[in-house]
Design a protein around this motif. Structure first.
Motif, PDB file in Angstrom:
ATOM      1  N   GLY A   1       0.824  -1.209   0.000  1.00  0.00           N
ATOM      2  CA  GLY A   1       0.000   0.000   0.000  1.00  0.00           C
ATOM      3  C   GLY A   1       0.859   1.260   0.000  1.00  0.00           C
ATOM      4  O   GLY A   1       0.599   2.196  -0.754  1.00  0.00           O
ATOM      5  N   ARG A   2       1.895   1.255   0.839  1.00  0.00           N
ATOM      6  CA  ARG A   2       2.778   2.433   0.899  1.00  0.00           C
ATOM      7  C   ARG A   2       3.498   2.643  -0.428  1.00  0.00           C
ATOM      8  O   ARG A   2       3.590   3.757  -0.941  1.00  0.00           O
ATOM      9  N   ARG A   3       3.999   1.552  -1.009  1.00  0.00           N
ATOM     10  CA  ARG A   3       4.726   1.656  -2.279  1.00  0.00           C
ATOM     11  C   ARG A   3       3.809   2.137  -3.416  1.00  0.00           C
ATOM     12  O   ARG A   3       4.188   2.969  -4.248  1.00  0.00           O
ATOM     13  N   LEU A   4       2.604   1.588  -3.442  1.00  0.00           N
ATOM     14  CA  LEU A   4       1.671   1.954  -4.518  1.00  0.00           C
ATOM     15  C   LEU A   4       1.202   3.403  -4.363  1.00  0.00           C
ATOM     16  O   LEU A   4       1.030   4.118  -5.358  1.00  0.00           O
ATOM     17  N   ALA A   5       1.029   3.841  -3.120  1.00  0.00           N
ATOM     18  CA  ALA A   5       0.611   5.226  -2.872  1.00  0.00           C
ATOM     19  C   ALA A   5       1.661   6.176  -3.445  1.00  0.00           C
ATOM     20  O   ALA A   5       1.331   7.191  -4.083  1.00  0.00           O
ATOM     21  N   GLU A   6       2.909   5.836  -3.221  1.00  0.00           N
ATOM     22  CA  GLU A   6       4.018   6.649  -3.725  1.00  0.00           C
ATOM     23  C   GLU A   6       4.032   6.647  -5.259  1.00  0.00           C
ATOM     24  O   GLU A   6       4.132   7.697  -5.895  1.00  0.00           O
ATOM     25  N   GLU A   7       3.876   5.468  -5.824  1.00  0.00           N
ATOM     26  CA  GLU A   7       3.929   5.304  -7.280  1.00  0.00           C
ATOM     27  C   GLU A   7       2.838   6.123  -7.984  1.00  0.00           C
ATOM     28  O   GLU A   7       3.083   6.757  -9.002  1.00  0.00           O
ATOM     29  N   TYR A   8       1.635   6.114  -7.418  1.00  0.00           N
ATOM     30  CA  TYR A   8       0.509   6.763  -8.099  1.00  0.00           C
ATOM     31  C   TYR A   8       0.149   8.122  -7.477  1.00  0.00           C
ATOM     32  O   TYR A   8      -0.834   8.739  -7.894  1.00  0.00           O
ATOM     33  N   GLY A   9       0.917   8.576  -6.481  1.00  0.00           N
ATOM     34  CA  GLY A   9       0.637   9.869  -5.855  1.00  0.00           C
ATOM     35  C   GLY A   9      -0.697   9.901  -5.129  1.00  0.00           C
ATOM     36  O   GLY A   9      -1.450  10.867  -5.215  1.00  0.00           O
ATOM     37  N   LEU A  10      -0.997   8.826  -4.400  1.00  0.00           N
ATOM     38  CA  LEU A  10      -2.271   8.729  -3.684  1.00  0.00           C
ATOM     39  C   LEU A  10      -2.037   8.804  -2.182  1.00  0.00           C
ATOM     40  O   LEU A  10      -0.986   8.403  -1.688  1.00  0.00           O
ATOM     41  N   VAL A  11      -3.052   9.294  -1.463  1.00  0.00           N
ATOM     42  CA  VAL A  11      -3.020   9.221  -0.004  1.00  0.00           C
ATOM     43  C   VAL A  11      -3.194   7.755   0.386  1.00  0.00           C
ATOM     44  O   VAL A  11      -3.947   7.023  -0.259  1.00  0.00           O
ATOM     45  N   HIS A  12      -2.491   7.331   1.448  1.00  0.00           N
ATOM     46  CA  HIS A  12      -2.590   5.932   1.864  1.00  0.00           C
ATOM     47  C   HIS A  12      -3.149   5.826   3.277  1.00  0.00           C
ATOM     48  O   HIS A  12      -2.688   6.521   4.175  1.00  0.00           O
ATOM     49  N   LEU A  13      -4.142   4.978   3.473  1.00  0.00           N
ATOM     50  CA  LEU A  13      -4.633   4.697   4.828  1.00  0.00           C
ATOM     51  C   LEU A  13      -4.545   3.207   5.115  1.00  0.00           C
ATOM     52  O   LEU A  13      -5.151   2.390   4.409  1.00  0.00           O
ATOM     53  N   ASP A  14      -3.785   2.873   6.162  1.00  0.00           N
ATOM     54  CA  ASP A  14      -3.716   1.502   6.674  1.00  0.00           C
ATOM     55  C   ASP A  14      -4.864   1.367   7.662  1.00  0.00           C
ATOM     56  O   ASP A  14      -4.769   1.825   8.801  1.00  0.00           O
ATOM     57  N   THR A  15      -5.989   0.785   7.226  1.00  0.00           N
ATOM     58  CA  THR A  15      -7.179   0.775   8.093  1.00  0.00           C
ATOM     59  C   THR A  15      -7.006  -0.167   9.286  1.00  0.00           C
ATOM     60  O   THR A  15      -7.673  -0.004  10.300  1.00  0.00           O
ATOM     61  N   GLY A  16      -6.081  -1.146   9.170  1.00  0.00           N
ATOM     62  CA  GLY A  16      -5.795  -2.011  10.314  1.00  0.00           C
ATOM     63  C   GLY A  16      -5.295  -1.191  11.496  1.00  0.00           C
ATOM     64  O   GLY A  16      -5.560  -1.522  12.656  1.00  0.00           O
ATOM     65  N   ALA A  17      -4.585  -0.092  11.203  1.00  0.00           N
ATOM     66  CA  ALA A  17      -4.058   0.760  12.278  1.00  0.00           C
ATOM     67  C   ALA A  17      -5.208   1.384  13.085  1.00  0.00           C
ATOM     68  O   ALA A  17      -5.068   1.632  14.284  1.00  0.00           O
ATOM     69  N   LEU A  18      -6.344   1.642  12.433  1.00  0.00           N
ATOM     70  CA  LEU A  18      -7.492   2.199  13.166  1.00  0.00           C
ATOM     71  C   LEU A  18      -7.985   1.188  14.203  1.00  0.00           C
ATOM     72  O   LEU A  18      -8.222   1.531  15.362  1.00  0.00           O
ATOM     73  N   TYR A  19      -8.136  -0.080  13.757  1.00  0.00           N
ATOM     74  CA  TYR A  19      -8.602  -1.120  14.692  1.00  0.00           C
ATOM     75  C   TYR A  19      -7.562  -1.395  15.769  1.00  0.00           C
ATOM     76  O   TYR A  19      -7.890  -1.648  16.930  1.00  0.00           O
ATOM     77  N   ARG A  20      -6.293  -1.333  15.381  1.00  0.00           N
ATOM     78  CA  ARG A  20      -5.226  -1.526  16.376  1.00  0.00           C
ATOM     79  C   ARG A  20      -5.229  -0.396  17.409  1.00  0.00           C
ATOM     80  O   ARG A  20      -4.997  -0.617  18.592  1.00  0.00           O
ATOM     81  N   ALA A  21      -5.479   0.830  16.954  1.00  0.00           N
ATOM     82  CA  ALA A  21      -5.492   1.970  17.876  1.00  0.00           C
ATOM     83  C   ALA A  21      -6.681   1.866  18.840  1.00  0.00           C
ATOM     84  O   ALA A  21      -6.560   2.175  20.026  1.00  0.00           O
TER      85      ALA A  21
END
Ligand code: DC
Length: 207
Positions: free
Chosen positions: A17-37
């Motif tokens: 997700g991080r790599r693809l966000a960089e490649e395509y200039g997109l914002v990235h959200l790791d939604t697992g981090a929301l549940y972990r938080a």
């Protein structure tokens, strides 16, 4: 462009997700981090992750500035995240935020379990990333060894299997590929090869 990136625990979707966000200039959200938080806050308050009212309260009061807290990456938080994520009220409380991120002008990539099926059913591209449980356990074990040194391989593998079981069999938004998702099996792919395969799929789908 909105990209939905789903898959089981430790399938490599976070890095991808991080790599693809960089490649395509997109914002990235790791939604697992929301549940972990949410899980972190439930545990810190001395509550039980199985207590749906306590977990929903934590979800509604979540401070989104704390999503890069290193404690989110521990095995204990991950296991509790898998439990809090079974509560419908928790999922509901996190839904609007995920959709708001998806609506970022210029596009976004969200990774999780239910992005292609529930959060962004109209995503332009849906990828479902998998790998064998043994390979995912190997990756997670290496990651944990750096962070909290806690578990041996067999314990990590048991955890991965438990988490798969819970994520797949919960009634609310279970982990499953959307009908129109493209499957990407990374069992035998390193991160570079997985990234290239994902880019090829995305370019083919989005033209
Ligand atoms: O991807 P992860 O290991 O950080 O996710 C932690 C837990 O959060 C996982 O066991 C299931 C849950 N989760 C979810 O239910 N829906 C999502 N979109 C993302 C994660």
């Amino acid at each position: 462009m909105i990209i939905a990136l789903d898959g089981p625990a430790a399938s490599g979707k976070g890095t991808l997700g991080r790599r693809l966000a960089e490649e395509y200039g997109l914002v990235h959200l790791d939604t697992g981090a929301l549940y972990r938080a949410v899980a972190r806050d439930v545990l810190a308050a001395g509550n039980d992750p199985a207590d749906s009212a306590a977990a929903a309260r934590a979800a509604r009061n979540l401070d989104r500035e704390t999503l890069d807290d290193p404690v989110l990456r521990t095995a204990e938080t991950g296991a509790a995240a898998s439990v809090v994520s079974t509560h419908p009220d928790v999922r509901q409380a996190l839904l609007n935020y995920q959709r708001a991120i998806a609506a970022t002008p210029g596009g976004a990539i969200l990774d999780g379990r239910d992005i292609g099926t529930v959060v962004c059913p109209d995503a332009d591209v849906k990828l479902f990333v998998t790998a064998s449980p043994e390979e995912r356990a190997r990756r997670r074990h290496a990651e944990l060894a750096e962070a909290d040194n806690g578990q041996n391989f067999d314990e990590v593998l048991a955890d991965v299997r438990d988490r798969d079981e819970r994520d797949r069999n919960r009634s609310q938004s279970p982990l499953k590929p959307a009908d129109d998702a493209h499957l990407l099996d990374t069992t035998y792919l390193g991160i570079e090869a997985a990234f290239k395969a994902a880019v090829e799929l995305i370019d083919a789908v989005s033209g």
